[in-house]
Design a protein around this motif. Structure first.
Motif, short mmCIF file in Angstrom:
data_model
loop_
_atom_site.label_atom_id
_atom_site.label_comp_id
_atom_site.label_asym_id
_atom_site.label_seq_id
_atom_site.Cartn_x
_atom_site.Cartn_y
_atom_site.Cartn_z
N PRO A 20 -21.02 -22.81 23.48
CA PRO A 20 -20.27 -24.04 23.29
C PRO A 20 -21.16 -25.27 23.43
CG PRO A 20 -19.87 -23.16 25.48
CD PRO A 20 -20.70 -22.14 24.76
N GLY A 21 -20.72 -26.37 22.79
CA GLY A 21 -21.47 -27.62 22.89
C GLY A 21 -21.22 -28.30 24.23
N GLU A 72 -13.01 -23.05 18.55
CA GLU A 72 -13.32 -21.64 18.69
C GLU A 72 -14.84 -21.47 18.75
OE1 GLU A 72 -11.07 -19.00 18.84
OE2 GLU A 72 -9.59 -20.57 19.12
N VAL A 73 -15.34 -20.92 19.84
CA VAL A 73 -16.80 -20.80 20.00
C VAL A 73 -17.21 -19.36 20.28
CG1 VAL A 73 -17.07 -23.17 20.80
CG2 VAL A 73 -16.65 -21.36 22.46
N CYS A 74 -16.28 -18.42 20.12
CA CYS A 74 -16.59 -17.03 20.44
C CYS A 74 -17.28 -16.30 19.30
CB CYS A 74 -15.31 -16.28 20.83
SG CYS A 74 -14.04 -16.30 19.55
N HIS A 75 -17.50 -16.96 18.16
CA HIS A 75 -18.03 -16.27 16.99
C HIS A 75 -19.55 -16.18 16.98
CE1 HIS A 75 -19.15 -20.17 15.23
NE2 HIS A 75 -17.98 -20.60 15.67
N CYS A 111 -26.33 -22.41 11.49
CA CYS A 111 -26.32 -21.17 12.26
C CYS A 111 -26.00 -21.49 13.72
CB CYS A 111 -27.66 -20.46 12.16
SG CYS A 111 -27.89 -19.58 10.60
N PHE A 112 -25.22 -20.64 14.34
CA PHE A 112 -24.77 -20.88 15.71
C PHE A 112 -25.35 -19.84 16.65
CE2 PHE A 112 -21.45 -22.50 12.88
CZ PHE A 112 -21.31 -23.79 13.34
N ILE A 113 -25.83 -20.31 17.80
CA ILE A 113 -26.35 -19.47 18.87
C ILE A 113 -25.39 -19.57 20.05
CG2 ILE A 113 -28.28 -19.02 20.43
CD1 ILE A 113 -29.00 -18.52 17.56
N GLN A 114 -25.10 -18.43 20.68
CA GLN A 114 -24.18 -18.41 21.82
C GLN A 114 -24.94 -18.70 23.11
OE1 GLN A 114 -21.29 -18.95 23.54
NE2 GLN A 114 -20.42 -17.62 21.92
N CYS A 165 -13.58 -11.30 18.30
CA CYS A 165 -13.33 -12.68 17.87
C CYS A 165 -13.32 -12.79 16.35
CB CYS A 165 -14.40 -13.59 18.46
SG CYS A 165 -14.22 -15.33 17.97
N GLU A 166 -12.29 -13.44 15.82
CA GLU A 166 -12.21 -13.76 14.40
C GLU A 166 -12.31 -15.26 14.24
OE1 GLU A 166 -8.56 -12.09 13.07
OE2 GLU A 166 -9.33 -10.04 13.03
N GLN A 167 -12.86 -15.71 13.10
CA GLN A 167 -13.12 -17.12 12.90
C GLN A 167 -12.57 -17.55 11.55
OE1 GLN A 167 -13.31 -20.34 13.87
NE2 GLN A 167 -14.48 -19.36 15.47
N ASN A 168 -12.71 -18.86 11.25
CA ASN A 168 -12.22 -19.34 9.97
C ASN A 168 -13.00 -18.71 8.81
OD1 ASN A 168 -14.61 -21.01 9.25
ND2 ASN A 168 -13.99 -22.19 11.07
N LYS A 169 -12.52 -18.86 7.62
CA LYS A 169 -12.99 -18.07 6.48
C LYS A 169 -14.44 -18.33 6.09
CE LYS A 169 -8.42 -17.41 4.46
NZ LYS A 169 -7.55 -17.60 3.26
N SER A 170 -15.00 -19.44 6.50
CA SER A 170 -16.37 -19.74 6.07
C SER A 170 -17.44 -19.20 7.02
CB SER A 170 -16.56 -21.26 5.93
OG SER A 170 -16.44 -21.90 7.20
N VAL A 171 -17.04 -18.65 8.18
CA VAL A 171 -18.01 -18.20 9.19
C VAL A 171 -18.28 -16.71 9.05
CG1 VAL A 171 -18.41 -17.89 11.66
CG2 VAL A 171 -17.43 -20.02 10.83
N MET A 172 -19.57 -16.37 8.96
CA MET A 172 -20.01 -14.98 8.90
C MET A 172 -20.70 -14.65 10.21
SD MET A 172 -21.64 -15.25 5.08
CE MET A 172 -22.07 -13.51 4.96
N ARG A 173 -20.31 -13.56 10.83
CA ARG A 173 -20.82 -13.21 12.15
C ARG A 173 -21.97 -12.22 12.06
NH1 ARG A 173 -16.91 -11.60 16.59
NH2 ARG A 173 -18.78 -12.28 17.72
#
Length: 715
Positions: A645-646, A661-664, A675-678, A688-696
């Protein structure tokens, strides 16, 4: 010009008074602030003086001076070192008449817990850390090897002490006794172990001693659902139609830990828990240790009781294993992430590693799948079945409430004219049972099994969900009719999960299937007739049990968890049975060789993408792929990296923002190229599921045949 002198004087005086009051308030605030600072400084000075105060005793441990300031610790240490003749019971913990003060101190720190762990203990107690062996013996105490037992009598006697609330579990253990003993013997033979008396003694073959070099551990089983304080009546209610799933799991877990050679301690009440866990200082020349278990199994109710007893869970937090039927997803487990009713109070917000939650079925890859054991009956023949007989699944007649259920029963009756039930009824719900249903009421285990074996179908009615009965039916050659839920049913009902159930038993639907399990919408009468006609004309099934639900599969899985799961992350941990220090194995488990990295589709969970590749999501592997190198290597090129999370800008405390939502993460947003780093390990999530544009970016792994909790080669 005329002036009103009195008016001017009054207004001036009012202004002066207001200004003086303002300065007075400012002065009070400044003085108060300085007093607070001085008070804190005084507290710090006092604490510092206390810290630097003369110790009550000093002990030399391998040229390291350990200062003893705790009065209980000093008194107990002095008593034992000056005692002319030690009780023989101390020998089993590696303490003898001529043992050094250092050895006695280690015993008091790690066995009795009379002494707090000294600040210098890591240096003082770990001088053998350079040795290659995982087990490091400090003194002449015997190595506490866990020898596999071929008897359950000791455990059954412990169940006797537990009393009526454990009676149903004791009966189950006795009924499954031959299966348990045959399974541990078979496993021992596979690992080339010899039987010696009440134990299975391993032979001296270094390459095949996977089960031989196991540390005997003290394991507490605190069954909170049995305690009278919660009034759940699970134990006594089991004989009159109460829920059995949790009791099945507790009984099988206790039996397995006993067979694996560990020291199993049962707890079934608040008083018993207090007796086990509350600190004691009155041992005398006795070594009845204060129990500081290596592992503590409990449930959500027991967890709250442990917290009440201990005041804090700090000493036990990493040793906890929570039996959790429905599972706990990381988002709900996080103390601050989800502000929902289900994430506060009893069920959520515990802040544990999600793998510390042990589930009934393998439905939540973020958790650990414990399961239970199912007996098989391969000798069944058609003579055991009474033609046209079906048995309804359910302990309450209210499960038949509604016109749709009665219509379904009428259709069922046209295909099978001998319908039976084992339901508890009262004046208020007896009318739900049609006259053509023969109701036996609540039956004992033997009587119920006999009735089940005589049936062609075991008919689910939609509740209870995810119980063991469906697998028990299939294991006896009986077809399970599994009600489909359209739309899928929320699994949580106030529990910490967003999981949705597609049927009464999704495991039976997805991992067993036809011809053993038929999943059908009971409200689709056309489909119901088609399935019933197909079943009526089918041959009797042979018994079917996937390995993970056999006795030997259960033992394999529990042993792997006990030996390999370590949530304490400590380099050094003293064994509670001897004066030993154990060099912890810090390697990742499961082994990295089973890792398979996959990229999800837009909005897809890691659990889903891994399943598509016939793999399972492995939460332990998230730290290995949570970096820019791995994200860039999976086709996408990241334009920007962001951490989730930020944090609030200019916030020195770095307060995380959980608004979105930050679990993705780790993940890639195809619409922005970000790109997101946890950054929060508690939020690594398979589900965790995310909005349609996010690929995990997903850490999948292989798994053994019919043993999804273990990777290939991990058994």
């Amino acid at each position: 010009m005329n002036f009103d002198i009195s008016h001017i004087t009054f207004r001036s005086l009012k202004g002066i008074v207001g200004l003086a009051a303002f300065f007075w308030i400012v002065l009070v605030v400044i003085v108060h602030h300085r007093l607070v600072i001085q008070h804190k400084q005084l507290d710090n000075n006092v604490a510092s003086l206390r810290h630097r105060s003369e110790p009550l005793l000093t002990v030399n441990c391998d040229k390291i001076t350990v200062n003893i300031r705790d009065k209980h610790c000093a008194k107990r240490l002095q008593y034992l070192t000056e005692l002319e003749k030690l009780n023989k019971c101390f020998n089993m913990y590696g303490i003898h008449q001529n043992s050094s003060e250092c050895s006695v101190l280690k015993y008091l720190v790690y066995v009795e817990k009379t002494c707090p762990e000294p600040e210098s203990s890591h240096q003082a107690f770990s001088h053998l850390s350079a040795a290659k062996s995982k087990l490091l013996l400090l003194e002449n105490g015997k190595l506490p090897i866990a020898k596999c037992r071929i008897t359950l009598e000791t455990l059954i006697n412990k169940m006797e002490d537990c009393g009526r609330v454990c009676e149903w579990m004791k009966t189950r253990i006795q009924n499954h006794k031959s299966d348990w003993l045959a399974s541990i013997s078979e496993l021992a033979n596979q690992k080339e172990m010899e039987v010696d008396g009440d134990y299975i003694q391993p032979i001296k073959n270094e390459e095949k001693q996977k089960y031989a070099k196991r540390r005997r551990q003290t394991i507490i089983l605190h069954m909170g659902l049995l305690t009278k304080e919660y009034g759940l009546n699970f134990g006594e209610g089991a004989f009159s139609g109460g829920p059995l799933g949790e009791l099945v799991q507790w009984a099988d877990l206790a039996a397995t830990l006993e067979l694996l050679g560990h020291d199993v301690i049962l707890s079934w009440s608040q008083d018993r828990l207090n007796q086990l866990l509350k600190p004691r200082y009155d041992f005398g020349n006795d070594c009845n240790k204060a129990v500081m278990a290596d592992i503590a199994f409990t449930d959500m109710y027991g967890l709250e009781q442990m917290k009440t007893t201990l005041g804090t869970l700090n000493n036990y937090r990493c040793k906890l294993r929570i039996l959790d039927v429905y599972g706990t997803e990381p988002e709900y487990n996080h103390p601050r992430y989800k502000n929902k009713d289900s994430s506060s109070g009893t069920w959520g917000g515990k802040g544990l590693d999600p793998r510390q939650f042990y589930t009934h079925f393998p439905h939540s890859p973020d958790n650990s799948f414990l399961g239970f054991a199912v007996r098989t009956s391969d000798t069944l023949g058609n003579n055991d079945v009474i033609k046209g007989r079906v048995l309804l699944y359910g302990k309450r007649a209210k499960y038949l409430e509604g016109r749709g259920k009665l219509k379904f029963l009428d259709i069922l009756h046209k295909f099978f004219d001998d319908i039976h039930a084992t339901m508890e009824t009262n004046m208020g719900d007896q009318h739900f049972l049609p006259e053509y249903v023969t109701n036996h009421g609540s039956l004992g285990q033997d009587e119920f099994t006999k009735l089940l074996k005589s049936s062609k179908i075991y008919v689910g009615l939609g509740f209870p969900v995810e119980g063991p009965a469906a697998l028990e039916a299939v294991s006896n050659g009986v077809i399970f009719l599994n009600p489909k839920f359209l739309p899928p049913l929320d699994a949580h009902h106030g529990k910490p999960t967003s999981r949705r159930l597609t049927s009464q038993n999704p495991y039976a639907e997805n991992f067993i299937g036809e011809p053993y399990v038929y999943t059908v919408d009971l409200n689709n009468f056309t489909e119901v007739r088609r399935v019933l006609n197909k079943i009526k004309n089918s041959e009797r099934n042979r018994a079917k049990v996937n390995r993970e639900f056999t006795h030997i599969g259960f033992i394999e899985r529990v042993n792997s968890f006990i030996e390999n799961q370590d949530f304490c992350n400590s380099q050094m941990e003293a064994d509670i049975h001897t004066g030993m220090t154990w060099k912890q194995n810090t390697s990742i488990w499961p082994p990295k060789s089973s890792l398979r990295i996959k990229m999800s589709s837009d909005g897809e969970s890691c659990a889903s993408v891994c399943s598509r590749y016939n793999l399972t999501c492995e939460r332990a592997f998230f730290p290995l792929i949570n970096n820019d190198v791995q994200l860039n290597s999976i086709k996408q090129k990241c334009t920007v990296f962001e951490t989730l999370p930020g944090y609030l800008q200019n916030d020195k405390r770095r307060t995380p923002i959980f608004a979105n939502e930050v679990c993705h993460a780790p993940s890639y947003d195809s619409s922005t190229g970000i790109c997101f780093i946890q950054s929060d390990p508690l939020l690594f999530s398979c589900a965790c599921e995310q909005n349609k544009s996010v690929m995990r970016l997903c850490p999948c792994r292989t798994y053994a045949h019919e043993q999804v909790a273990l990777c290939n080669g991990c058994t």
